[in-house]
Design an enzyme around this catalytic site. Sequence first.
Site, mmCIF file in Angstrom:
data_model
loop_
_atom_site.group_PDB
_atom_site.id
_atom_site.type_symbol
_atom_site.label_atom_id
_atom_site.label_comp_id
_atom_site.label_asym_id
_atom_site.label_seq_id
_atom_site.Cartn_x
_atom_site.Cartn_y
_atom_site.Cartn_z
ATOM 1 C CG ASN A 1 7.790 5.004 -0.004
ATOM 2 O OD1 ASN A 1 6.831 5.760 -0.176
ATOM 3 N ND2 ASN A 1 7.694 3.890 0.731
ATOM 4 C CB VAL B 1 -1.644 8.435 0.012
ATOM 5 C CG1 VAL B 1 -1.724 7.263 -0.960
ATOM 6 C CG2 VAL B 1 -0.976 9.636 -0.636
ATOM 7 C CE LYS C 1 7.483 12.759 4.629
ATOM 8 N NZ LYS C 1 8.132 11.780 3.742
ATOM 9 C CB THR D 1 -0.908 4.252 3.230
ATOM 10 O OG1 THR D 1 -0.632 5.395 4.051
ATOM 11 C CG2 THR D 1 -0.710 4.613 1.764
ATOM 12 C CE1 TYR E 1 5.227 12.309 7.720
ATOM 13 C CE2 TYR E 1 3.777 14.089 7.021
ATOM 14 C CZ TYR E 1 4.427 12.899 6.758
ATOM 15 O OH TYR E 1 4.282 12.296 5.521
HETATM 16 N N1 LIG Z 1 -0.134 8.369 3.417
HETATM 17 C C1 LIG Z 1 -0.100 9.683 3.216
HETATM 18 O O1 LIG Z 1 -1.145 10.364 3.334
HETATM 19 C C2 LIG Z 1 1.164 10.359 2.799
HETATM 20 C C3 LIG Z 1 1.070 11.667 2.293
HETATM 21 C C4 LIG Z 1 2.235 12.318 1.908
HETATM 22 C C5 LIG Z 1 3.462 11.682 2.005
HETATM 23 N N2 LIG Z 1 3.512 10.417 2.524
HETATM 24 C C6 LIG Z 1 4.823 9.799 2.623
HETATM 25 O O2 LIG Z 1 4.835 8.657 1.802
HETATM 26 C C7 LIG Z 1 5.804 7.721 2.294
HETATM 27 C C8 LIG Z 1 5.156 6.357 2.430
HETATM 28 O O3 LIG Z 1 4.128 6.466 3.380
HETATM 29 P P1 LIG Z 1 2.852 5.499 3.407
HETATM 30 O O4 LIG Z 1 1.668 6.369 3.396
HETATM 31 O O5 LIG Z 1 2.986 4.424 2.404
HETATM 32 O O6 LIG Z 1 2.991 4.959 4.899
HETATM 33 P P2 LIG Z 1 2.937 3.519 5.542
HETATM 34 O O7 LIG Z 1 1.926 2.667 4.855
HETATM 35 O O8 LIG Z 1 2.819 3.780 6.998
HETATM 36 O O9 LIG Z 1 4.371 2.919 5.195
HETATM 37 C C9 LIG Z 1 5.529 3.505 5.717
HETATM 38 C C10 LIG Z 1 6.714 2.779 5.134
HETATM 39 O O10 LIG Z 1 7.904 3.385 5.614
HETATM 40 C C11 LIG Z 1 8.724 2.383 6.188
HETATM 41 N N3 LIG Z 1 9.446 2.916 7.348
HETATM 42 C C12 LIG Z 1 8.973 3.720 8.332
HETATM 43 N N4 LIG Z 1 9.939 3.991 9.233
HETATM 44 C C13 LIG Z 1 11.045 3.334 8.810
HETATM 45 C C14 LIG Z 1 12.360 3.213 9.309
HETATM 46 N N5 LIG Z 1 12.746 3.844 10.423
HETATM 47 N N6 LIG Z 1 13.252 2.467 8.604
HETATM 48 C C15 LIG Z 1 12.870 1.839 7.473
HETATM 49 N N7 LIG Z 1 11.642 1.903 6.930
HETATM 50 C C16 LIG Z 1 10.733 2.647 7.609
HETATM 51 C C17 LIG Z 1 7.770 1.291 6.627
HETATM 52 O O11 LIG Z 1 8.514 0.095 6.673
HETATM 53 P P3 LIG Z 1 8.110 -1.159 7.601
HETATM 54 O O12 LIG Z 1 7.186 -1.951 6.729
HETATM 55 O O13 LIG Z 1 9.404 -1.792 7.910
HETATM 56 O O14 LIG Z 1 7.393 -0.598 8.820
HETATM 57 C C18 LIG Z 1 6.730 1.315 5.536
HETATM 58 O O15 LIG Z 1 7.120 0.558 4.424
HETATM 59 C C19 LIG Z 1 6.308 8.302 3.615
HETATM 60 O O16 LIG Z 1 7.518 8.990 3.403
HETATM 61 C C20 LIG Z 1 5.206 9.301 3.992
HETATM 62 O O17 LIG Z 1 5.683 10.302 4.845
HETATM 63 C C21 LIG Z 1 2.404 9.742 2.904
#
Ligand SMILES: NC(=O)c1ccc[n+]([C@@H]2O[C@H](COP(=O)([O-])OP(=O)(O)OC[C@H]3O[C@@H](n4cnc5c(N)ncnc54)[C@H](OP(=O)(O)O)[C@@H]3O)[C@@H](O)[C@H]2O)c1
Length: 233
Positions: A78, A174, A145, A176, A141
């Site tokens: 994730n 999402v 992906k 976040t 980005y």
């Molecule tokens: N939010 C959206 O709109 C959206 C849409 C599509 C896909 N996604 C994908 O969903 C996933 C989760 O995103 P989110 O929205 O929950 O984002 P978020 O709240 O910013 O959380 C990102 C997470 O990834 C971890 N992370 C980032 N870089 C890292 C690294 N180099 N090593 C280890 N852990 C790392 C962070 O850990 P730390 O707590 O240690 O910083 C955090 O837990 C991601 O892959 C993102 O690309 C998000």
Amino acid sequence: MTAIKDSVVLVTGGSRGIGKALVDELFRRGAAKVYATARDPRTVTHPDAVPLKLEVTDEDSVADVAARATDVTILINNAGAAAGASYLDSPLDEVRRDLDTNFYGPLLVTRAFVPVIERNGGGHLLNVHSALSWLADGGPYSASKAALWSQTNSLRLQLRPRGIVVTGLHVAYVDTDMTAKIDAPKSAAVDVAAAALDGVETDAFEVLADDVSRGVKSALSGDITLLYPQLAA
Ligand SMILES: NC(=O)c1ccc[n+]([C@@H]2O[C@H](COP(=O)([O-])OP(=O)(O)OC[C@H]3O[C@@H](n4cnc5c(N)ncnc54)[C@H](OP(=O)(O)O)[C@@H]3O)[C@@H](O)[C@H]2O)c1
């Protein structure tokens, strides 16, 4: 079919956002143990989760986690980031950063955990992609992906005969930290986590968690101006 009940799951980036929602939902569905990784494991707040320190771009950190979590049967890649680099104007190192985190990071973690899951009798891999795997948003980005989507599709073929089912999750915005500065409709992380885990439990190859993801995927077969209407002007 993959059973989450009584399984042992590792969620990268499990302390906040979609990862935290996945950890909560895994426990609701009866997982026996859930490892939640974060770069600072003190940020993992679920009382039953096992916090582990992980930097996905660091091979030693990944190896350390794989050596500790030897009972994993389901891996959820994730963790991800959007550094916001510009193709034309940012230093190349900044352009590479999203690829390092979102493509090579999950690859390192998967390579470390495939033997673990095999030793435990097989299981499941869930990779978190994006609607932007199929729609370029102007920066690296989307490329990261898109590359992860392709990686997942190859790994699914290679891991199937080894007893590991592979699911890819696509979702648009999402609510976040990642999208805090974006003013647009967003899904709730809890709904995305539920859809993703429904996919795991039904061995779905792909989960399209919202209408935007479904629309973008279907538009791929049409004229490119369907996805990029500014080209039609
Ligand atoms: N939010 C959206 O709109 C959206 C849409 C599509 C896909 N996604 C994908 O969903 C996933 C989760 O995103 P989110 O929205 O929950 O984002 P978020 O709240 O910013 O959380 C990102 C997470 O990834 C971890 N992370 C980032 N870089 C890292 C690294 N180099 N090593 C280890 N852990 C790392 C962070 O850990 P730390 O707590 O240690 O910083 C955090 O837990 C991601 O892959 C993102 O690309 C998000």
